[in-house]
Scaffold this motif. Structure first.
Motif, mmCIF file in Angstrom:
data_model
loop_
_atom_site.group_PDB
_atom_site.id
_atom_site.type_symbol
_atom_site.label_atom_id
_atom_site.label_comp_id
_atom_site.label_asym_id
_atom_site.label_seq_id
_atom_site.Cartn_x
_atom_site.Cartn_y
_atom_site.Cartn_z
ATOM 1 N N GLN A 151 44.968 18.275 77.636
ATOM 2 C CA GLN A 151 45.959 17.636 78.500
ATOM 3 C C GLN A 151 45.808 18.070 79.949
ATOM 4 O O GLN A 151 45.995 17.284 80.877
ATOM 5 C CB GLN A 151 47.366 17.955 78.002
ATOM 6 N N TRP A 152 45.398 19.335 80.136
ATOM 7 C CA TRP A 152 45.190 19.813 81.509
ATOM 8 C C TRP A 152 43.870 19.299 82.077
ATOM 9 O O TRP A 152 43.784 19.019 83.278
ATOM 10 C CB TRP A 152 45.225 21.342 81.532
ATOM 11 N N LEU A 153 42.852 19.180 81.254
ATOM 12 C CA LEU A 153 41.599 18.582 81.717
ATOM 13 C C LEU A 153 41.811 17.141 82.167
ATOM 14 O O LEU A 153 41.254 16.702 83.173
ATOM 15 C CB LEU A 153 40.551 18.620 80.594
ATOM 16 N N ASP A 154 42.653 16.421 81.436
ATOM 17 C CA ASP A 154 42.931 15.027 81.784
ATOM 18 C C ASP A 154 43.799 14.930 83.030
ATOM 19 O O ASP A 154 43.560 14.089 83.906
ATOM 20 C CB ASP A 154 43.616 14.343 80.595
ATOM 21 N N ALA A 155 44.788 15.809 83.136
ATOM 22 C CA ALA A 155 45.719 15.731 84.262
ATOM 23 C C ALA A 155 45.092 16.227 85.559
ATOM 24 O O ALA A 155 45.307 15.647 86.634
ATOM 25 C CB ALA A 155 46.987 16.535 83.946
ATOM 26 N N TRP A 156 44.315 17.287 85.492
ATOM 27 C CA TRP A 156 43.767 17.893 86.706
ATOM 28 C C TRP A 156 42.425 17.303 87.129
ATOM 29 O O TRP A 156 42.175 17.134 88.325
ATOM 30 C CB TRP A 156 43.598 19.401 86.501
ATOM 31 N N PHE A 157 41.564 17.000 86.161
ATOM 32 C CA PHE A 157 40.208 16.563 86.492
ATOM 33 C C PHE A 157 39.880 15.161 86.000
ATOM 34 O O PHE A 157 38.796 14.652 86.291
ATOM 35 C CB PHE A 157 39.176 17.546 85.909
ATOM 36 N N GLY A 158 40.778 14.554 85.248
ATOM 37 C CA GLY A 158 40.510 13.223 84.707
ATOM 38 C C GLY A 158 39.427 13.207 83.653
ATOM 39 O O GLY A 158 38.767 12.190 83.452
ATOM 40 N N ILE A 159 39.253 14.331 82.956
ATOM 41 C CA ILE A 159 38.205 14.461 81.938
ATOM 42 C C ILE A 159 38.819 14.230 80.567
ATOM 43 O O ILE A 159 39.788 14.900 80.190
ATOM 44 C CB ILE A 159 37.543 15.847 81.990
ATOM 45 N N THR A 160 38.262 13.281 79.829
ATOM 46 C CA THR A 160 38.685 13.000 78.461
ATOM 47 C C THR A 160 37.468 13.135 77.555
ATOM 48 O O THR A 160 36.530 12.345 77.652
ATOM 49 C CB THR A 160 39.284 11.594 78.333
ATOM 50 N N LEU A 161 37.482 14.130 76.688
ATOM 51 C CA LEU A 161 36.321 14.419 75.857
ATOM 52 C C LEU A 161 36.241 13.617 74.569
ATOM 53 O O LEU A 161 35.157 13.134 74.216
ATOM 54 C CB LEU A 161 36.278 15.920 75.522
ATOM 55 N N PRO A 162 37.320 13.446 73.814
ATOM 56 C CA PRO A 162 37.176 12.793 72.506
ATOM 57 C C PRO A 162 36.564 11.405 72.599
ATOM 58 O O PRO A 162 36.798 10.660 73.550
ATOM 59 C CB PRO A 162 38.621 12.735 71.986
ATOM 60 N N PHE A 163 35.745 11.083 71.581
ATOM 61 C CA PHE A 163 35.130 9.774 71.424
ATOM 62 C C PHE A 163 34.171 9.435 72.572
ATOM 63 O O PHE A 163 34.063 8.296 73.005
ATOM 64 C CB PHE A 163 36.198 8.688 71.272
ATOM 65 N N THR A 164 33.503 10.472 73.069
ATOM 66 C CA THR A 164 32.459 10.312 74.075
ATOM 67 C C THR A 164 31.204 11.033 73.587
ATOM 68 O O THR A 164 31.245 11.804 72.613
ATOM 69 C CB THR A 164 32.881 10.893 75.433
ATOM 70 N N THR A 165 30.095 10.797 74.296
ATOM 71 C CA THR A 165 28.862 11.497 73.942
ATOM 72 C C THR A 165 28.999 12.999 74.123
ATOM 73 O O THR A 165 28.451 13.789 73.345
ATOM 74 C CB THR A 165 27.697 10.964 74.798
ATOM 75 N N ALA A 166 29.752 13.399 75.151
ATOM 76 C CA ALA A 166 29.991 14.831 75.355
ATOM 77 C C ALA A 166 30.726 15.439 74.175
ATOM 78 O O ALA A 166 30.503 16.609 73.821
ATOM 79 C CB ALA A 166 30.782 15.051 76.642
ATOM 80 N N VAL A 213 29.885 18.822 71.959
ATOM 81 C CA VAL A 213 30.876 19.874 71.736
ATOM 82 C C VAL A 213 31.058 20.134 70.244
ATOM 83 O O VAL A 213 31.084 21.285 69.787
ATOM 84 C CB VAL A 213 32.215 19.496 72.392
ATOM 85 N N ALA A 214 31.187 19.069 69.460
ATOM 86 C CA ALA A 214 31.372 19.223 68.013
ATOM 87 C C ALA A 214 30.167 19.897 67.372
ATOM 88 O O ALA A 214 30.321 20.783 66.515
ATOM 89 C CB ALA A 214 31.632 17.858 67.380
ATOM 90 N N GLU A 215 28.966 19.490 67.769
ATOM 91 C CA GLU A 215 27.769 20.089 67.191
ATOM 92 C C GLU A 215 27.614 21.543 67.610
ATOM 93 O O GLU A 215 27.202 22.384 66.802
ATOM 94 C CB GLU A 215 26.544 19.276 67.599
ATOM 95 N N ALA A 216 27.925 21.866 68.856
ATOM 96 C CA ALA A 216 27.837 23.255 69.303
ATOM 97 C C ALA A 216 28.849 24.129 68.568
ATOM 98 O O ALA A 216 28.572 25.291 68.248
ATOM 99 C CB ALA A 216 28.058 23.332 70.814
ATOM 100 N N PHE A 217 30.021 23.586 68.278
ATOM 101 C CA PHE A 217 31.067 24.345 67.588
ATOM 102 C C PHE A 217 30.607 24.794 66.213
ATOM 103 O O PHE A 217 30.872 25.924 65.796
ATOM 104 C CB PHE A 217 32.334 23.490 67.486
ATOM 105 N N VAL A 218 29.924 23.918 65.485
ATOM 106 C CA VAL A 218 29.500 24.268 64.124
ATOM 107 C C VAL A 218 28.148 24.978 64.102
ATOM 108 O O VAL A 218 27.816 25.650 63.119
ATOM 109 C CB VAL A 218 29.444 23.006 63.239
ATOM 110 N N ALA A 219 27.349 24.847 65.173
ATOM 111 C CA ALA A 219 25.991 25.401 65.168
ATOM 112 C C ALA A 219 25.899 26.788 65.786
ATOM 113 O O ALA A 219 25.025 27.576 65.411
ATOM 114 C CB ALA A 219 25.041 24.447 65.900
ATOM 115 N N MET A 220 26.770 27.103 66.733
ATOM 116 C CA MET A 220 26.659 28.370 67.453
ATOM 117 C C MET A 220 26.721 29.604 66.552
ATOM 118 O O MET A 220 25.993 30.586 66.796
ATOM 119 C CB MET A 220 27.723 28.469 68.538
ATOM 120 N N PRO A 221 27.566 29.633 65.508
ATOM 121 C CA PRO A 221 27.576 30.835 64.661
ATOM 122 C C PRO A 221 26.224 31.176 64.046
ATOM 123 O O PRO A 221 25.916 32.362 63.855
ATOM 124 C CB PRO A 221 28.603 30.480 63.582
#
Length: 252
Positions: A107-122, A126-134
């Motif tokens: 909500q702060w990324l959207d309000a301050w920077f206009g960044i919306t992550l879900p349902f994008t290539t980014a 993010v999802a792949e890095a979350f499960v792969a980093m461990p």
């Protein structure tokens, strides 16, 4: 030998079944579809980007767990490895609650920077890095614990700063472990499904990776799903074999 052979058969028979049931006659026609190469390109790019994120963030995290002693280190290690046992769909829901438009941080990324992550290539990255980093953190931490810290201490006595000692001494020592962890992380990111479809969706050309394309094709065109599976299997085997021969085989 008998349990070993049973285990080998258990791992190989599904792959052999995939090869036996493949529609070899229509394979060239299936491979000319634009959606195949679109999904493959997105999978390779997103898995590579997720691995890069894992390297940038995971190597320092592994060093922190292996080289420093702080209160709650065991708890931090358990939390770092949690995505290994966490169902991927649950990870996707957690990412939505954290980074979604109404999420804790989103909500702060959207309000301050206009960044919306879900349902994008980014979001795929993010999802792949979350499960792969461990996977990378565990590999690098184990290599750091096996490395002799006296080399770093010797560099420090000669006037090297902590960063210089890490860059000039530690990194070359743990390079095989980093390479092994990067390969594991890349392979895990390439095959990620649950967190990706939950956090990024399944939009062709934008978020539809090869595993998502296989799932979608399996419902409507099983032959296409088999072809996509063969492509993904071929890419995975080729990349893992090449990287293993180059970085993971000990020199004599």
């Amino acid at each position: 030998m008998l349990p070993a052979l049973v285990g080998l058969a258990f791992l190989l028979l599904p792959l052999l079944a995939l090869l036996i049931r493949a529609p070899w006659r229509t394979l060239p026609e299936q491979l000319t579809g634009a959606e195949v190469w679109q999904a493959l390109r997105l999978s390779l790019v997103s898995a590579t980007a997720a691995t890069a994120v894992s390297l940038v963030l995971g190597v320092p995290l592994a060093w922190l767990l292996a080289r420093t002693d702080f209160p709650g280190r065991r708890l931090v290690r358990a939390l770092v490895t949690l995505p290994l046992v966490l169902p991927p769909v649950v990870g996707g829901v957690a990412l939505l609650l954290a980074l979604g438009r109404g999420g804790v941080i989103g909500q702060w990324l959207d309000a301050w920077f206009g960044i919306t992550l879900p349902f994008t290539t980014a979001a795929v990255v993010v999802a792949e890095a979350f499960v792969a980093m461990p996977f990378l953190v565990i590999s690098v931490e184990g290599t750091l614990r096996a490395a002799d810290p006296r080399y770093e201490e010797a560099a420090a006595t000669l006037g090297a700063s902590r960063f210089t000692a890490f860059r000039r001494v530690t990194l070359p020592l743990i390079a095989p472990g980093i390479a092994a962890g990067a390969v594991l992380a890349w392979a895990r990111a390439l095959g990620e499904f649950g967190a990706t479809i939950t956090f990024a969706g399944n939009f062709p050309g934008r978020t539809q990776t090869m595993p998502l394309a296989v799932y979608l094709a399996l419902q409507n065109d099983p032959d296409a799903a088999i072809v996509l599976s063969l492509v993904l299997l071929t890419v995975s085997i080729a990349v893992l074999a090449a990287l293993r021969d180059r970085w993971m085989t000990p020199s004599t």
